[in-house]
Design a protein around this motif. Structure first.
Motif, PDB file in Angstrom:
ATOM      1  N   SER A  27       0.829  -1.208   0.000  1.00 28.00           N
ATOM      2  CA  SER A  27       0.000   0.000   0.000  1.00 28.00           C
ATOM      3  C   SER A  27       0.863   1.258   0.000  1.00 28.00           C
ATOM      4  CB  SER A  27      -0.931   0.013   1.215  1.00 28.00           C
ATOM      5  OG  SER A  27      -1.892  -1.000   1.104  1.00 28.00           O
ATOM      6  N   SER A  28       1.929   1.248   0.775  1.00 24.34           N
ATOM      7  CA  SER A  28       2.850   2.380   0.828  1.00 24.34           C
ATOM      8  C   SER A  28       3.524   2.588  -0.527  1.00 24.34           C
ATOM      9  CB  SER A  28       3.891   2.147   1.920  1.00 24.34           C
ATOM     10  OG  SER A  28       4.810   3.198   1.971  1.00 24.34           O
ATOM     11  N   PHE A  29       3.918   1.495  -1.168  1.00 26.95           N
ATOM     12  CA  PHE A  29       4.527   1.574  -2.495  1.00 26.95           C
ATOM     13  C   PHE A  29       3.535   2.166  -3.504  1.00 26.95           C
ATOM     14  CE2 PHE A  29       5.254  -0.427  -6.681  1.00 26.95           C
ATOM     15  CZ  PHE A  29       6.532   0.025  -6.940  1.00 26.95           C
ATOM     16  N   ILE A  30       2.280   1.713  -3.460  1.00 30.03           N
ATOM     17  CA  ILE A  30       1.250   2.240  -4.363  1.00 30.03           C
ATOM     18  C   ILE A  30       1.000   3.728  -4.083  1.00 30.03           C
ATOM     19  CG2 ILE A  30      -1.221   2.134  -4.928  1.00 30.03           C
ATOM     20  CD1 ILE A  30      -0.983  -0.955  -4.583  1.00 30.03           C
ATOM     21  N   ASP A  31       0.979   4.097  -2.792  1.00 31.08           N
ATOM     22  CA  ASP A  31       0.826   5.514  -2.435  1.00 31.08           C
ATOM     23  C   ASP A  31       1.963   6.350  -3.021  1.00 31.08           C
ATOM     24  OD1 ASP A  31      -1.484   4.937  -1.021  1.00 31.08           O
ATOM     25  OD2 ASP A  31      -0.507   5.001   0.955  1.00 31.08           O
ATOM     26  N   ASP A  32       3.177   5.817  -2.966  1.00 28.66           N
ATOM     27  CA  ASP A  32       4.324   6.520  -3.552  1.00 28.66           C
ATOM     28  C   ASP A  32       4.147   6.679  -5.065  1.00 28.66           C
ATOM     29  OD1 ASP A  32       5.557   6.778  -1.083  1.00 28.66           O
ATOM     30  OD2 ASP A  32       6.846   5.013  -1.354  1.00 28.66           O
ATOM     31  N   LEU A  33       3.681   5.621  -5.726  1.00 26.03           N
ATOM     32  CA  LEU A  33       3.425   5.686  -7.168  1.00 26.03           C
ATOM     33  C   LEU A  33       2.446   6.807  -7.495  1.00 26.03           C
ATOM     34  CD1 LEU A  33       2.843   2.033  -8.482  1.00 26.03           C
ATOM     35  CD2 LEU A  33       4.571   3.636  -9.297  1.00 26.03           C
ATOM     36  N   GLU A  34       1.323   6.811  -6.764  1.00 26.65           N
ATOM     37  CA  GLU A  34       0.274   7.809  -7.018  1.00 26.65           C
ATOM     38  C   GLU A  34       0.779   9.225  -6.715  1.00 26.65           C
ATOM     39  OE1 GLU A  34      -2.330   7.275  -8.621  1.00 26.65           O
ATOM     40  OE2 GLU A  34      -2.965   5.211  -8.308  1.00 26.65           O
ATOM     41  N   SER A  35       1.555   9.369  -5.667  1.00 27.72           N
ATOM     42  CA  SER A  35       2.099  10.675  -5.300  1.00 27.72           C
ATOM     43  C   SER A  35       3.050  11.198  -6.375  1.00 27.72           C
ATOM     44  CB  SER A  35       2.823  10.570  -3.955  1.00 27.72           C
ATOM     45  OG  SER A  35       3.434  11.790  -3.622  1.00 27.72           O
ATOM     46  N   VAL A  36       3.898  10.317  -6.893  1.00 25.61           N
ATOM     47  CA  VAL A  36       4.836  10.717  -7.935  1.00 25.61           C
ATOM     48  C   VAL A  36       4.082  11.102  -9.205  1.00 25.61           C
ATOM     49  CG1 VAL A  36       6.704   9.894  -9.431  1.00 25.61           C
ATOM     50  CG2 VAL A  36       6.774   9.408  -6.995  1.00 25.61           C
ATOM     51  N   LEU A  37       2.999  10.373  -9.493  1.00 23.76           N
ATOM     52  CA  LEU A  37       2.168  10.717 -10.655  1.00 23.76           C
ATOM     53  C   LEU A  37       1.574  12.113 -10.531  1.00 23.76           C
ATOM     54  CD1 LEU A  37       0.178   7.442 -11.450  1.00 23.76           C
ATOM     55  CD2 LEU A  37       1.541   8.768 -13.064  1.00 23.76           C
ATOM     56  N   VAL A  38       1.056  12.439  -9.353  1.00 26.10           N
ATOM     57  CA  VAL A  38       0.404  13.734  -9.129  1.00 26.10           C
ATOM     58  C   VAL A  38       1.418  14.871  -9.137  1.00 26.10           C
ATOM     59  CG1 VAL A  38      -0.863  15.115  -7.429  1.00 26.10           C
ATOM     60  CG2 VAL A  38      -1.570  12.759  -7.892  1.00 26.10           C
ATOM     61  N   LYS A  39       2.531  14.661  -8.458  1.00 21.51           N
ATOM     62  CA  LYS A  39       3.515  15.739  -8.284  1.00 21.51           C
ATOM     63  C   LYS A  39       4.526  15.835  -9.420  1.00 21.51           C
ATOM     64  CE  LYS A  39       3.247  15.398  -3.242  1.00 21.51           C
ATOM     65  NZ  LYS A  39       3.946  14.980  -2.027  1.00 21.51           N
ATOM     66  N   SER A  40       4.604  14.770 -10.245  1.00 19.86           N
ATOM     67  CA  SER A  40       5.591  14.726 -11.336  1.00 19.86           C
ATOM     68  C   SER A  40       7.007  14.992 -10.818  1.00 19.86           C
ATOM     69  CB  SER A  40       5.243  15.723 -12.440  1.00 19.86           C
ATOM     70  OG  SER A  40       4.018  15.387 -13.023  1.00 19.86           O
ATOM     71  N   LYS A  41       7.313  14.432  -9.663  1.00 22.93           N
ATOM     72  CA  LYS A  41       8.645  14.567  -9.082  1.00 22.93           C
ATOM     73  C   LYS A  41       9.303  13.194  -9.013  1.00 22.93           C
ATOM     74  CE  LYS A  41       7.857  18.592  -6.121  1.00 22.93           C
ATOM     75  NZ  LYS A  41       7.872  19.099  -4.749  1.00 22.93           N
ATOM     76  N   ASN A  42      10.607  13.215  -8.801  1.00 25.12           N
ATOM     77  CA  ASN A  42      11.315  11.967  -8.604  1.00 25.12           C
ATOM     78  C   ASN A  42      11.140  11.480  -7.167  1.00 25.12           C
ATOM     79  OD1 ASN A  42      12.138  12.071 -11.219  1.00 25.12           O
ATOM     80  ND2 ASN A  42      14.267  12.559 -10.793  1.00 25.12           N
ATOM     81  N   HIS A  43      11.312  10.183  -6.992  1.00 19.41           N
ATOM     82  CA  HIS A  43      11.148   9.570  -5.675  1.00 19.41           C
ATOM     83  C   HIS A  43      12.332   8.640  -5.431  1.00 19.41           C
ATOM     84  CE1 HIS A  43       9.266   7.548  -2.275  1.00 19.41           C
ATOM     85  NE2 HIS A  43       9.480   6.397  -2.877  1.00 19.41           N
ATOM     86  N   TYR A  44      13.026   8.834  -4.320  1.00 24.30           N
ATOM     87  CA  TYR A  44      14.147   7.953  -3.991  1.00 24.30           C
ATOM     88  C   TYR A  44      13.606   6.626  -3.486  1.00 24.30           C
ATOM     89  CZ  TYR A  44      18.171   5.928  -1.701  1.00 24.30           C
ATOM     90  OH  TYR A  44      19.158   5.063  -1.321  1.00 24.30           O
ATOM     91  N   PHE A  45      13.941   5.562  -4.186  1.00 25.76           N
ATOM     92  CA  PHE A  45      13.381   4.235  -3.894  1.00 25.76           C
ATOM     93  C   PHE A  45      14.358   3.337  -3.131  1.00 25.76           C
ATOM     94  CE2 PHE A  45      11.633   0.065  -5.692  1.00 25.76           C
ATOM     95  CZ  PHE A  45      10.590   0.022  -4.789  1.00 25.76           C
ATOM     96  N   GLY A  46      15.589   3.773  -2.969  1.00 26.34           N
ATOM     97  CA  GLY A  46      16.541   2.964  -2.208  1.00 26.34           C
ATOM     98  C   GLY A  46      17.719   2.550  -3.060  1.00 26.34           C
ATOM     99  N   SER A  47      18.436   1.572  -2.561  1.00 25.67           N
ATOM    100  CA  SER A  47      19.634   1.118  -3.271  1.00 25.67           C
ATOM    101  C   SER A  47      19.534  -0.369  -3.587  1.00 25.67           C
ATOM    102  CB  SER A  47      20.883   1.382  -2.424  1.00 25.67           C
ATOM    103  OG  SER A  47      20.806   0.655  -1.212  1.00 25.67           O
ATOM    104  N   ILE A  48      20.260  -0.751  -4.621  1.00 24.74           N
ATOM    105  CA  ILE A  48      20.390  -2.162  -4.983  1.00 24.74           C
ATOM    106  C   ILE A  48      21.878  -2.432  -5.153  1.00 24.74           C
ATOM    107  CG2 ILE A  48      19.921  -3.931  -6.723  1.00 24.74           C
ATOM    108  CD1 ILE A  48      17.257  -2.579  -7.267  1.00 24.74           C
ATOM    109  N   VAL A  49      22.362  -3.376  -4.383  1.00 25.60           N
ATOM    110  CA  VAL A  49      23.759  -3.805  -4.491  1.00 25.60           C
ATOM    111  C   VAL A  49      23.741  -5.163  -5.182  1.00 25.60           C
ATOM    112  CG1 VAL A  49      25.878  -4.365  -3.242  1.00 25.60           C
ATOM    113  CG2 VAL A  49      24.333  -2.597  -2.355  1.00 25.60           C
ATOM    114  N   TYR A  50      24.517  -5.293  -6.247  1.00 28.33           N
ATOM    115  CA  TYR A  50      24.483  -6.560  -6.991  1.00 28.33           C
ATOM    116  C   TYR A  50      25.870  -6.931  -7.488  1.00 28.33           C
ATOM    117  CZ  TYR A  50      24.469  -3.612 -11.189  1.00 28.33           C
ATOM    118  OH  TYR A  50      24.791  -2.686 -12.146  1.00 28.33           O
ATOM    119  N   LEU A  51      26.006  -8.192  -7.795  1.00 32.68           N
ATOM    120  CA  LEU A  51      27.258  -8.762  -8.267  1.00 32.68           C
ATOM    121  C   LEU A  51      27.024  -9.269  -9.681  1.00 32.68           C
ATOM    122  CD1 LEU A  51      30.148  -9.680  -7.273  1.00 32.68           C
ATOM    123  CD2 LEU A  51      29.070 -11.855  -6.699  1.00 32.68           C
ATOM    124  N   ASN A  52      27.782  -8.775 -10.644  1.00 31.94           N
ATOM    125  CA  ASN A  52      27.648  -9.234 -12.022  1.00 31.94           C
ATOM    126  C   ASN A  52      28.448 -10.510 -12.228  1.00 31.94           C
ATOM    127  OD1 ASN A  52      25.869  -7.584 -13.453  1.00 31.94           O
ATOM    128  ND2 ASN A  52      27.388  -5.968 -13.629  1.00 31.94           N
TER     129      ASN A  52
END
Length: 191
Positions: A27-52
């Motif tokens: 629900s929080s993720f969906i709220d963030d989606l809707e908020s970004v749609l309304v405000k047309s702003k970027n949203h920091y979603f976190g980090s991903i650390v990966y090994l190629n």
């Protein structure tokens, strides 16, 4: 753009916990989606650390976020498959760009981009194929997928939810395969 990598598999290693996001997280993720749609702003979603490692990107940290986005895209793929008029982006394009490696020259049976060595792998395959086992609907993976499905099924113009993902900023940290043991890196991040 991290998830849009043709020929790449995202691997969740066995030292990671199973998928754990619940209704409140989705629900929080969906709220963030809707908020970004309304405000047309970027949203920091976190980090991903990966090994190629060849065609595999082994996700050391950020697997909950990456899996959530793939579950959302799978739900949208299914809804648009059933109702093509709901999106200007064809379902096949979502599948090919984000969910499935159709041109896999290794001819591996499972071409779904997300792989995990835990029981989550089988359940994610069942969700993708819409062939649910007797216990798959009890899993957090299925419950998150279903929450996305029910939410987006009532929406129109679904492509905006795919397009808006570009406004979700993710810090990606790529590690060299010759670096320290992946589990040690994971433990270090968590501590």
């Amino acid at each position: 753009t991290f998830l849009y990598t043709p020929g790449k598999y995202f691997v969740i290693p066995d030292f990671q916990r199973p998928y754990s996001w619940d209704k409140a997280n989705i629900s929080s993720f969906i709220d963030d989606l809707e908020s970004v749609l309304v405000k047309s702003k970027n949203h920091y979603f976190g980090s991903i650390v990966y090994l190629n490692e060849g065609n595999n990107s082994t996700i050391i940290d950020g697997q909950q976020r990456a899996t959530t986005v793939l579950l959302m895209l799978t739900a949208l793929y299914h809804i648009i498959s059933d109702n093509p008029a709901s999106s200007t982006i064809p379902a096949q394009a979502i599948k090919d760009q984000y969910l499935y490696n159709s041109h896999d020259y290794n001819e591996e049976k499972n071409r779904i981009k997300l792989r995990t060595v835990t029981t989550d792998n089988e359940i994610f395959e069942q969700i993708f194929e819409r062939e649910f086992g007797p216990h798959s609907k009890d899993s957090k993976l299925y419950q998150a997928y279903e929450q996305f499905y029910l939410y987006f099924k009532e929406k129109t113009v679904l492509q905006k939810y795919i397009d808006i993902l570009k406004n979700f900023e993710v810090v990606t940290i790529a590690l060299d395969s010759s670096d320290d043991n992946p589990q040690k890196i994971f433990e270090s991040i968590n501590s």
